[in-house]
Design a protein around this motif. Sequence first.
Motif, PDB file in Angstrom:
ATOM      1  N   LEU A 437     -29.718  -5.634  27.868  1.00 30.20           N
ATOM      2  CA  LEU A 437     -29.030  -6.666  28.642  1.00 30.20           C
ATOM      3  C   LEU A 437     -28.392  -7.728  27.742  1.00 30.20           C
ATOM      4  O   LEU A 437     -27.195  -8.037  27.911  1.00 30.20           O
ATOM      5  CB  LEU A 437     -29.994  -7.286  29.656  1.00 30.20           C
ATOM      6  CG  LEU A 437     -29.347  -8.176  30.729  1.00 30.20           C
ATOM      7  CD1 LEU A 437     -28.304  -7.396  31.519  1.00 30.20           C
ATOM      8  CD2 LEU A 437     -30.418  -8.728  31.678  1.00 30.20           C
ATOM      9  N   PRO A 438     -29.116  -8.308  26.773  1.00 31.66           N
ATOM     10  CA  PRO A 438     -28.443  -9.267  25.879  1.00 31.66           C
ATOM     11  C   PRO A 438     -27.313  -8.638  25.070  1.00 31.66           C
ATOM     12  O   PRO A 438     -26.308  -9.284  24.772  1.00 31.66           O
ATOM     13  CB  PRO A 438     -29.578  -9.736  24.952  1.00 31.66           C
ATOM     14  CG  PRO A 438     -30.830  -9.472  25.712  1.00 31.66           C
ATOM     15  CD  PRO A 438     -30.554  -8.219  26.491  1.00 31.66           C
ATOM     16  N   ARG A 439     -27.463  -7.362  24.720  1.00 33.68           N
ATOM     17  CA  ARG A 439     -26.419  -6.675  23.962  1.00 33.68           C
ATOM     18  C   ARG A 439     -25.134  -6.572  24.783  1.00 33.68           C
ATOM     19  O   ARG A 439     -24.029  -6.676  24.249  1.00 33.68           O
ATOM     20  CB  ARG A 439     -26.908  -5.280  23.566  1.00 33.68           C
ATOM     21  CG  ARG A 439     -25.966  -4.516  22.651  1.00 33.68           C
ATOM     22  CD  ARG A 439     -26.462  -3.114  22.380  1.00 33.68           C
ATOM     23  NE  ARG A 439     -26.527  -2.314  23.592  1.00 33.68           N
ATOM     24  CZ  ARG A 439     -26.811  -1.014  23.602  1.00 33.68           C
ATOM     25  NH1 ARG A 439     -27.098  -0.392  22.486  1.00 33.68           N
ATOM     26  NH2 ARG A 439     -26.841  -0.347  24.747  1.00 33.68           N
ATOM     27  N   LYS A 440     -25.282  -6.393  26.115  1.00 36.70           N
ATOM     28  CA  LYS A 440     -24.106  -6.254  26.981  1.00 36.70           C
ATOM     29  C   LYS A 440     -23.472  -7.593  27.318  1.00 36.70           C
ATOM     30  O   LYS A 440     -22.246  -7.724  27.311  1.00 36.70           O
ATOM     31  CB  LYS A 440     -24.497  -5.547  28.285  1.00 36.70           C
ATOM     32  CG  LYS A 440     -24.834  -4.084  28.140  1.00 36.70           C
ATOM     33  CD  LYS A 440     -23.603  -3.215  27.911  1.00 36.70           C
ATOM     34  CE  LYS A 440     -22.733  -3.082  29.134  1.00 36.70           C
ATOM     35  NZ  LYS A 440     -21.619  -2.135  28.918  1.00 36.70           N
ATOM     36  N   VAL A 441     -24.294  -8.593  27.647  1.00 38.36           N
ATOM     37  CA  VAL A 441     -23.745  -9.822  28.221  1.00 38.36           C
ATOM     38  C   VAL A 441     -24.052 -11.072  27.408  1.00 38.36           C
ATOM     39  O   VAL A 441     -23.577 -12.161  27.762  1.00 38.36           O
ATOM     40  CB  VAL A 441     -24.250 -10.020  29.668  1.00 38.36           C
ATOM     41  CG1 VAL A 441     -23.878  -8.834  30.542  1.00 38.36           C
ATOM     42  CG2 VAL A 441     -25.762 -10.256  29.712  1.00 38.36           C
TER      43      VAL A 441
END
Length: 568
Positions: A437-441
């Motif tokens: 999730l942090p990698r995407k957003v």
Amino acid sequence: MRILLIASSYNSLTQRVRVELQDRGHGVPVEVTPDGDAVRDAVARHAPDLVLAPMLKTVVPRDVWSRHRCLIVHPGPVGDRGPSSLDWAVHEGATEWGVTVLQADEEMDAGDVWATARFRVPEGVGKSDLYRNELSDAALTAVHLAVERVAAGAVPSPQTGRVRARPAFRQEHRRISWDADDTGTVLRALRAADSQPGVRDELLGAEWFLHGGHPEDGLRGRPGELLATRAGAVCRATVDGAVWIPEIRARTGAGEPRACKLPAALALAGRLPRLPELPAPARPPREGHRTWSDIRYREHGPVGVLSFAFPGGAMSTGHCRRLLAAYRSACRRPTAVLVLGGQRDFFSNGIHLGVIEAAADPAAESWANINAMDDLVEAVLTTTDRLVVSAVGGNAAAGGAMLALAADEVWCRSGSVLNPHYRRMGLYGSEYWTHTLPRKVGEAMAARLTGDARPVSAAAALGAGLVDRVVECGPGAFAGEVTRLAVRLASHPGLPSRVAAKKAEHERREAVSPLAAHREQELSRMRRIFEDPGAPYHALRRAFARKAEQPAGCPDGPGALPAGQADR
């Protein structure tokens, strides 16, 4: 405008109406209103410009609709009236249906019309799938038009023409006569009740509610006889063929807890006679032959498509393990792009709360299920020899949303709603979400998505970087459109270098922040929750699986139960 949504539950349509109206700049509070007093209280507290009911089983009181403009979303065309419109439409084999946004009035469904939209009913689609897809698309078209007309100061049109008022669709209308009904008749009955309430029936000396149905042309037997099992479903003979029934629920007596909806073979464990377990066909059946499988694989040149469809989007330990085996098999094929999903309706909603709740040891089953989900997600994250695309044709929530994010690209249909969070079930979450999730957003948006625990529209997900492409098409066209786009991606001359860069980036990340560390950290938090009898998760899970009242002190806001799995 400030538009108050009132609903009997924070179901899929209510979520979609909310997020799409918010995308257009409206303030949209939501209140779950089980009765007229709750409606009065909600309207008094919010003082809205407009009251909108996407799914309301109670009557809006006169003192509310006479003072406030109240619009009702009715799942039927103009002139259709009654609480079971879609049930009747599916049961009678309607080929076209509609949605009407009308003004609340003294007589239910008889108010003036603000907007209406019609849609085609695809053959072989059950009520809940239809509700979340074609009907949902039509409902949003009508809702947006109605809101625009209200804002412009327009006036609604009185209902004219034929009126068809029909009663609630009760179990006496749903009854199956196995000695007389052909496969088509049986399927219509099952599909008109597929998610709720099910078809009440007698089987192996007990009463059950049957949920869902799929045709089988290759098996025959005495009408009503159980013929085989497959992947948790049971096959039952009709007078001219057979049907697969994926899920059933035991009928319980007054005062007893409601039984959980379970894979049919699991619910019937201990009662089933010796039946052959038929392997699921991995590829589509031959022309003219109908059978059922919840996992399928097909190839289009350099593209492999691994599709799956689990009832309600819930994935048990067994579902996860079978899908993992199919994924590994697909990865042995010489393809350049692998599409995961690509079907209409639910992508995934994560672990199977019903199977967990019905287990002898729910904590142990929770642990087994989350580890099986993690194994599947890990396999996707560590695929470095091709590109993987998650194709989200319907809604996705919790661990199911994180499964989608494990792919290199996430494509979703324009009508999808994502719930990328776990908090409303009292869980920290796993499925490597702290990695993906942090990698995407980004860290800030990841904290907001998981902390606010609100649904996200396809358009908002694209804007946030949660998804990479929104496919503008109807539910039935999604599979074909995704395949076309994937073939184009696979033929791009830059694909080999992109795959090589992906492999190098994976190796770099593993050296800095290994996936195993994320899994260990997430699962340590989850295990403490599972093994703590006082953790809110257990009461919230029980309330969801048994359709009981939400426990006091559950996470705040509408849809404290896992809204991504909610149905009509």
